[in-house]
Design a protein around this motif. Structure first.
Motif, PDB file in Angstrom:
ATOM      1  N   UNK A  83       0.834  -1.203   0.000  1.00  0.00           N
ATOM      2  CA  UNK A  83       0.000   0.000   0.000  1.00  0.00           C
ATOM      3  C   UNK A  83       0.868   1.253   0.000  1.00  0.00           C
ATOM      4  N   UNK A  84       1.961   1.226   0.740  1.00  0.00           N
ATOM      5  CA  UNK A  84       2.892   2.359   0.753  1.00  0.00           C
ATOM      6  C   UNK A  84       3.524   2.541  -0.623  1.00  0.00           C
ATOM      7  N   UNK A  85       3.945   1.448  -1.256  1.00  0.00           N
ATOM      8  CA  UNK A  85       4.551   1.515  -2.579  1.00  0.00           C
ATOM      9  C   UNK A  85       3.576   2.057  -3.620  1.00  0.00           C
ATOM     10  N   UNK A  86       2.279   1.755  -3.451  1.00  0.00           N
ATOM     11  CA  UNK A  86       1.260   2.196  -4.401  1.00  0.00           C
ATOM     12  C   UNK A  86       0.807   3.631  -4.134  1.00  0.00           C
ATOM     13  N   UNK A  87       1.308   4.254  -3.070  1.00  0.00           N
ATOM     14  CA  UNK A  87       0.942   5.634  -2.765  1.00  0.00           C
ATOM     15  C   UNK A  87      -0.396   5.765  -2.054  1.00  0.00           C
ATOM     16  N   UNK A  88      -0.886   4.698  -1.464  1.00  0.00           N
ATOM     17  CA  UNK A  88      -2.184   4.722  -0.780  1.00  0.00           C
ATOM     18  C   UNK A  88      -2.085   5.173   0.676  1.00  0.00           C
ATOM     19  N   UNK A  89      -0.875   5.298   1.198  1.00  0.00           N
ATOM     20  CA  UNK A  89      -0.669   5.739   2.572  1.00  0.00           C
ATOM     21  C   UNK A  89      -0.035   7.132   2.537  1.00  0.00           C
ATOM     22  N   UNK A  90      -0.674   8.075   3.214  1.00  0.00           N
ATOM     23  CA  UNK A  90      -0.207   9.460   3.247  1.00  0.00           C
ATOM     24  C   UNK A  90       0.036   9.844   4.700  1.00  0.00           C
ATOM     25  N   UNK A  91       1.206  10.420   4.980  1.00  0.00           N
ATOM     26  CA  UNK A  91       1.533  10.867   6.333  1.00  0.00           C
ATOM     27  C   UNK A  91       1.793  12.361   6.295  1.00  0.00           C
ATOM     28  N   UNK A  92       1.042  13.100   7.096  1.00  0.00           N
ATOM     29  CA  UNK A  92       1.162  14.560   7.176  1.00  0.00           C
ATOM     30  C   UNK A  92       1.062  15.221   5.802  1.00  0.00           C
ATOM     31  N   UNK A  93       0.163  14.709   4.960  1.00  0.00           N
ATOM     32  CA  UNK A  93      -0.089  15.321   3.663  1.00  0.00           C
ATOM     33  C   UNK A  93       0.837  14.889   2.540  1.00  0.00           C
ATOM     34  N   UNK A  94       1.788  13.994   2.811  1.00  0.00           N
ATOM     35  CA  UNK A  94       2.723  13.544   1.786  1.00  0.00           C
ATOM     36  C   UNK A  94       2.678  12.027   1.673  1.00  0.00           C
ATOM     37  N   UNK A  95       2.789  11.517   0.449  1.00  0.00           N
ATOM     38  CA  UNK A  95       2.849  10.067   0.256  1.00  0.00           C
ATOM     39  C   UNK A  95       4.081   9.536   0.990  1.00  0.00           C
ATOM     40  N   UNK A  96       3.897   8.466   1.745  1.00  0.00           N
ATOM     41  CA  UNK A  96       4.978   7.953   2.586  1.00  0.00           C
ATOM     42  C   UNK A  96       5.439   6.588   2.118  1.00  0.00           C
ATOM     43  N   UNK A  97       6.718   6.340   2.281  1.00  0.00           N
ATOM     44  CA  UNK A  97       7.283   5.024   1.984  1.00  0.00           C
ATOM     45  C   UNK A  97       7.148   4.148   3.219  1.00  0.00           C
ATOM     46  N   UNK A  98       7.296   2.854   3.035  1.00  0.00           N
ATOM     47  CA  UNK A  98       7.170   1.903   4.141  1.00  0.00           C
ATOM     48  C   UNK A  98       8.241   2.128   5.202  1.00  0.00           C
ATOM     49  N   UNK A  99       9.360   2.707   4.815  1.00  0.00           N
ATOM     50  CA  UNK A  99      10.461   2.920   5.753  1.00  0.00           C
ATOM     51  C   UNK A  99      10.330   4.226   6.545  1.00  0.00           C
ATOM     52  N   UNK A 100       9.265   4.980   6.333  1.00  0.00           N
ATOM     53  CA  UNK A 100       9.054   6.234   7.063  1.00  0.00           C
ATOM     54  C   UNK A 100       9.037   5.960   8.563  1.00  0.00           C
ATOM     55  N   UNK A 101       9.709   6.804   9.340  1.00  0.00           N
ATOM     56  CA  UNK A 101       9.791   6.640  10.791  1.00  0.00           C
ATOM     57  C   UNK A 101       8.595   7.333  11.442  1.00  0.00           C
ATOM     58  N   UNK A 102       7.660   6.552  11.955  1.00  0.00           N
ATOM     59  CA  UNK A 102       6.433   7.082  12.551  1.00  0.00           C
ATOM     60  C   UNK A 102       6.748   7.713  13.902  1.00  0.00           C
ATOM     61  N   UNK A 103       6.169   8.912  14.133  1.00  0.00           N
ATOM     62  CA  UNK A 103       6.345   9.619  15.394  1.00  0.00           C
ATOM     63  C   UNK A 103       4.972   9.968  15.969  1.00  0.00           C
ATOM     64  N   UNK A 104       4.923  10.182  17.271  1.00  0.00           N
ATOM     65  CA  UNK A 104       3.668  10.588  17.907  1.00  0.00           C
ATOM     66  C   UNK A 104       3.233  11.928  17.335  1.00  0.00           C
ATOM     67  N   UNK A 105       1.939  12.058  17.066  1.00  0.00           N
ATOM     68  CA  UNK A 105       1.404  13.293  16.509  1.00  0.00           C
ATOM     69  C   UNK A 105       1.245  13.273  14.998  1.00  0.00           C
ATOM     70  N   UNK A 106       1.820  12.290  14.322  1.00  0.00           N
ATOM     71  CA  UNK A 106       1.673  12.181  12.870  1.00  0.00           C
ATOM     72  C   UNK A 106       0.218  11.889  12.511  1.00  0.00           C
ATOM     73  N   UNK A 107      -0.218  12.430  11.369  1.00  0.00           N
ATOM     74  CA  UNK A 107      -1.542  12.134  10.837  1.00  0.00           C
ATOM     75  C   UNK A 107      -1.354  11.165   9.671  1.00  0.00           C
ATOM     76  N   UNK A 108      -1.943   9.974   9.786  1.00  0.00           N
ATOM     77  CA  UNK A 108      -1.796   8.925   8.772  1.00  0.00           C
ATOM     78  C   UNK A 108      -3.143   8.742   8.072  1.00  0.00           C
ATOM     79  N   UNK A 109      -3.130   8.838   6.738  1.00  0.00           N
ATOM     80  CA  UNK A 109      -4.327   8.612   5.937  1.00  0.00           C
ATOM     81  C   UNK A 109      -4.147   7.319   5.159  1.00  0.00           C
ATOM     82  N   UNK A 110      -5.127   6.426   5.278  1.00  0.00           N
ATOM     83  CA  UNK A 110      -5.091   5.136   4.590  1.00  0.00           C
ATOM     84  C   UNK A 110      -6.209   5.147   3.555  1.00  0.00           C
ATOM     85  N   UNK A 111      -5.852   5.109   2.277  1.00  0.00           N
ATOM     86  CA  UNK A 111      -6.821   5.169   1.188  1.00  0.00           C
ATOM     87  C   UNK A 111      -6.960   3.797   0.543  1.00  0.00           C
ATOM     88  N   UNK A 112      -7.535   2.872   1.295  1.00  0.00           N
ATOM     89  CA  UNK A 112      -7.780   1.525   0.780  1.00  0.00           C
ATOM     90  C   UNK A 112      -9.260   1.231   0.968  1.00  0.00           C
TER      91      UNK A 112
END
Length: 80
Positions: free
Chosen positions: A22-51
């Motif tokens: 899903x990350x590779x396909x661009x379906x996961x967005x973190x803080x308004x930007x498409x995120x890769x699977x290796x993105x380091x998640x932090x508290x306060x991040x907004x994650x959008x899942x478009x599946x």
């Protein structure tokens, strides 16, 4: 923690490989930007899942290596 692992641990996505794809396909967005699977998640991040038919938007409250079924939902809150 990596984004794909966070999605699996919190049970937002059932399997880590599906989260990775899903990350590779661009379906996961973190803080308004498409995120890769290796993105380091932090508290306060907004994650959008478009599946599926309805997108899901959550705010990260806690990052932990492990979570059981009962407390997995305490790691995030649904926004909107």
């Amino acid at each position: 923690m990596r984004l794909d692992k966070y999605l699996k641990v919190t049970r937002l996505i059932k399997r880590r490989t599906i989260a990775n794809e899903a990350c590779d396909a661009g379906r996961i967005v973190v803080n308004g930007k498409a995120a890769r699977a290796s993105y380091d998640v932090k508290e306060g991040d907004i994650v959008e899942i478009n599946m599926g038919s309805r997108p899901l938007k959550v705010r990260v409250l806690k990052v932990s290596e492990y979570a059981n079924k009962e407390n997995a939902a305490t790691h995030y809150e649904v926004v909107e």
